[in-house]
Design a protein around this motif. Sequence first.
Motif, PDB file in Angstrom:
ATOM      1  N   LEU A 525       0.848  -1.186   0.000  1.00 27.27           N
ATOM      2  CA  LEU A 525       0.000   0.000   0.000  1.00 27.27           C
ATOM      3  C   LEU A 525       0.885   1.238   0.000  1.00 27.27           C
ATOM      4  N   SER A 526       0.852   1.985  -1.105  1.00 32.76           N
ATOM      5  CA  SER A 526       1.563   3.259  -1.212  1.00 32.76           C
ATOM      6  C   SER A 526       0.530   4.367  -1.085  1.00 32.76           C
ATOM      7  N   HIS A 527       0.708   5.279  -0.109  1.00 30.60           N
ATOM      8  CA  HIS A 527      -0.353   6.237   0.177  1.00 30.60           C
ATOM      9  C   HIS A 527       0.207   7.628   0.409  1.00 30.60           C
ATOM     10  N   PRO A 535      -5.420   6.858   7.710  1.00 24.54           N
ATOM     11  CA  PRO A 535      -6.338   5.745   7.970  1.00 24.54           C
ATOM     12  C   PRO A 535      -5.800   4.798   9.039  1.00 24.54           C
ATOM     13  N   CYS A 536      -6.662   3.863   9.444  1.00 24.25           N
ATOM     14  CA  CYS A 536      -6.313   2.890  10.481  1.00 24.25           C
ATOM     15  C   CYS A 536      -6.093   1.516   9.843  1.00 24.25           C
ATOM     16  N   ARG A 537      -5.140   0.809  10.383  1.00 23.75           N
ATOM     17  CA  ARG A 537      -4.867  -0.563   9.978  1.00 23.75           C
ATOM     18  C   ARG A 537      -5.214  -1.471  11.139  1.00 23.75           C
ATOM     19  N   ILE A 538      -6.120  -2.426  10.927  1.00 24.76           N
ATOM     20  CA  ILE A 538      -6.550  -3.352  11.971  1.00 24.76           C
ATOM     21  C   ILE A 538      -5.938  -4.711  11.668  1.00 24.76           C
ATOM     22  N   ARG A 539      -5.071  -5.153  12.536  1.00 26.95           N
ATOM     23  CA  ARG A 539      -4.422  -6.446  12.342  1.00 26.95           C
ATOM     24  C   ARG A 539      -5.372  -7.595  12.669  1.00 26.95           C
ATOM     25  N   ALA A 540      -4.901  -8.805  12.318  1.00 26.87           N
ATOM     26  CA  ALA A 540      -5.748  -9.980  12.540  1.00 26.87           C
ATOM     27  C   ALA A 540      -6.030 -10.213  14.015  1.00 26.87           C
ATOM     28  N   ASP A 541      -5.095  -9.780  14.919  1.00 22.31           N
ATOM     29  CA  ASP A 541      -5.307  -9.970  16.352  1.00 22.31           C
ATOM     30  C   ASP A 541      -6.184  -8.878  16.966  1.00 22.31           C
ATOM     31  N   GLY A 542      -6.671  -7.920  16.164  1.00 24.21           N
ATOM     32  CA  GLY A 542      -7.550  -6.871  16.645  1.00 24.21           C
ATOM     33  C   GLY A 542      -6.857  -5.585  17.024  1.00 24.21           C
ATOM     34  N   SER A 543      -5.529  -5.533  17.021  1.00 29.12           N
ATOM     35  CA  SER A 543      -4.832  -4.296  17.348  1.00 29.12           C
ATOM     36  C   SER A 543      -5.026  -3.275  16.225  1.00 29.12           C
ATOM     37  N   VAL A 544      -5.148  -1.996  16.631  1.00 27.26           N
ATOM     38  CA  VAL A 544      -5.418  -0.912  15.693  1.00 27.26           C
ATOM     39  C   VAL A 544      -4.198  -0.004  15.623  1.00 27.26           C
ATOM     40  N   THR A 546      -2.290   3.335  13.338  1.00 24.46           N
ATOM     41  CA  THR A 546      -2.504   4.452  12.426  1.00 24.46           C
ATOM     42  C   THR A 546      -1.347   4.510  11.438  1.00 24.46           C
ATOM     43  N   LEU A 547      -1.664   4.591  10.143  1.00 21.58           N
ATOM     44  CA  LEU A 547      -0.612   4.649   9.130  1.00 21.58           C
ATOM     45  C   LEU A 547       0.186   5.937   9.269  1.00 21.58           C
ATOM     46  N   THR A 568       3.436   0.860   3.074  1.00 16.98           N
ATOM     47  CA  THR A 568       3.185  -0.144   4.102  1.00 16.98           C
ATOM     48  C   THR A 568       2.627  -1.386   3.421  1.00 16.98           C
ATOM     49  N   ARG A 569       2.498  -2.455   4.191  1.00 22.23           N
ATOM     50  CA  ARG A 569       2.023  -3.720   3.616  1.00 22.23           C
ATOM     51  C   ARG A 569       0.926  -4.288   4.508  1.00 22.23           C
TER      52      ARG A 569
END
Length: 657
Positions: A525-527, A535-544, A546-547, A568-569
């Motif tokens: 993801l190039s932003h 924006p927010c990135r929510i990982r699989a474990d639920g942690s949030v 911020t990019l 980011t990826r």
Amino acid sequence: MTFQGRLVLLISGLVALAVALVTILLAWTTHSAIQTRVEADGRSAATLLARSATLAREVPRDVEALLGDRLLSEATLAAHLVAVMEAGKAPIKAVTDRLKAVADGGGPDEIWVTDNRGRAYLHNIPGPDITFGPDARAQPRQAPYYGLLNRAPEKVVTDAATEGGKLMKFAGVAGVDKPRIVQVGADVRRLADIARKAGVDGVMASLLAGGTVEGAWLLERDGRLAAHATGPSAGPLSERAVEAAKTAAAAGETGLLREGDRLTAFAPVPAVAGQGAGIAVVRLPAEDLSSVVGRHVKIGVLVGLLALAAGVYGAVRFARSQMAPIERLGEAVAAVEAGRFNPFTLNEAMERNDEMGRLARVFRSMALEASYREETLDAQLLMRTAELETRTEKLAAAEHLIEEEQRAARDVQANLLPQQLPAGRDSQFFGLLVPGPAVSGDFYDVIELDERQCLLVVAGVSGWGVPAAFLMLLVRGAIREAAARPGMTPAAILAAANDRLCGQSPFDGFATAFVALYDRETGMLSHSSAGNRAPCRIRADGSVLTLADAGGPALGVRKGIPYGEALTRLEQEDTLFLCTEGVLRAVNAQREPFGEERLAAVLHQGRGLSARDRSELLLRSVEAHVGPDGQTGDIVCLTVRRLLPAAELAPESEAAV
């Protein structure tokens, strides 16, 4: 003693005796009449209050039942209409347009028609399709109608309930051609008006306004207070009055209680439709009858003395000479009251040189002046009425223009959103837009550049109404034009869009935007951001998380500004959440914004959810925070979830507006 003296004495004695007898008779009849009138007024007022309490329970229930029958008829007609049109192979849009025409032409406010699985694919209300389910907690409005799919029952009517700031009543029937649900709803806010006008409060207020009642109470059978309205000097009910009211209710008859100079009346209220019975209580001021009699005796004596003096003196001096002009003045007064005064009728009285002549001249002058003033006031009233009507028409035209501008802005905003988001097993996309009361022009966009890469856009514009919608059109066009060029990065896209807006926008406005280039295979993801929150990135474990905040100022502020970008990826099962400031700035009744902390908590709470479910969970949280009338701006969000390679999740490709 002379004959004249004896005659005057005899006449005076006879007049005095007659006045005494008349005064005594008047005092006795006045005492009885006042007592009877007060008691009758008390019983009538209490009976009226009791009857009103009964009607307050009956009238709204009967009116709501009639509305339910009407809604069932409208639902049946809608079911036949849909069946006929679908039998004729009419497209879905044609059926939807016809339902909207029915609703706009005086039919129900809402129409929802489902397929055999409960999905409402036909409706006149803009927005996403609703799926009817049996869960009453999740869908309190739709769950009672789920059984219509199996015709068990074949029709359903639910009680009126508040929804979205409106008092709505719904009814539904089973499909006539195949298993389906046909539900219609109407805004029944007038039910509350009927209940209020026909209710106890309105009757109590009317009784107090008349001035004959000091206070009114509605008690339960056990003496507990249910409703009341009192004047400034009424005070509370005494224990003695409460016990007397309970006794009257047990006997089922009206009752009276005198306490000093006050009279309290009671009337039973029967039970209606399972609601308990009660007691209606009113209090009237009952003046001391002895003081009333004393006043009448004094008035009688005074009248007797005046009558005696007038009889003796008037018979000798003024009988004929004074009564003629008085009669003329009386006729003139009646003519003035009737609006047909003729000033020449007082000519004879005005020729006199005594007080009667002066009185006639003064009265004539006053009557002519009053007539002139009345005509002047009538003319001024007509002028003021015409001015008020002109101003009212101008105000109505201005309100209509504002409504048309808001409607045009909403149409522009809705038509520019992507009609279909990318689909595939690698990622889920879901966009959501809830316009505010005054359209501000926020939007989202997803542009597929090739099979792997797509451009994610979330933007908000300044201003309201049509100018904001036009600026939104310019921003969207500038970003799409820049993205169409080969090899453009998010920073280059924002720089090109900024240069174009600085040179072409006719409005003194600006826009915030976030642009990201997303590789669906690798998750890269190039932003870059132009004044928009990261924006927010929510990982699989639920942690949030911020990019990184990379980019520059808002678009349209200054030409030639460079923009930075970050990389980011997204890992598998990671979710990217983008939104505008309308989500964070949504305030509740205490003026508290939704804020970053609540946003992070909701995103963490939605771990493992699909892109659509996560967005709808956030929307419900924002609506619960602001309340039914708290939203002031647009709510825009775009959610992207990267799936596992072996996931069998059906891609969600719907955009909710």
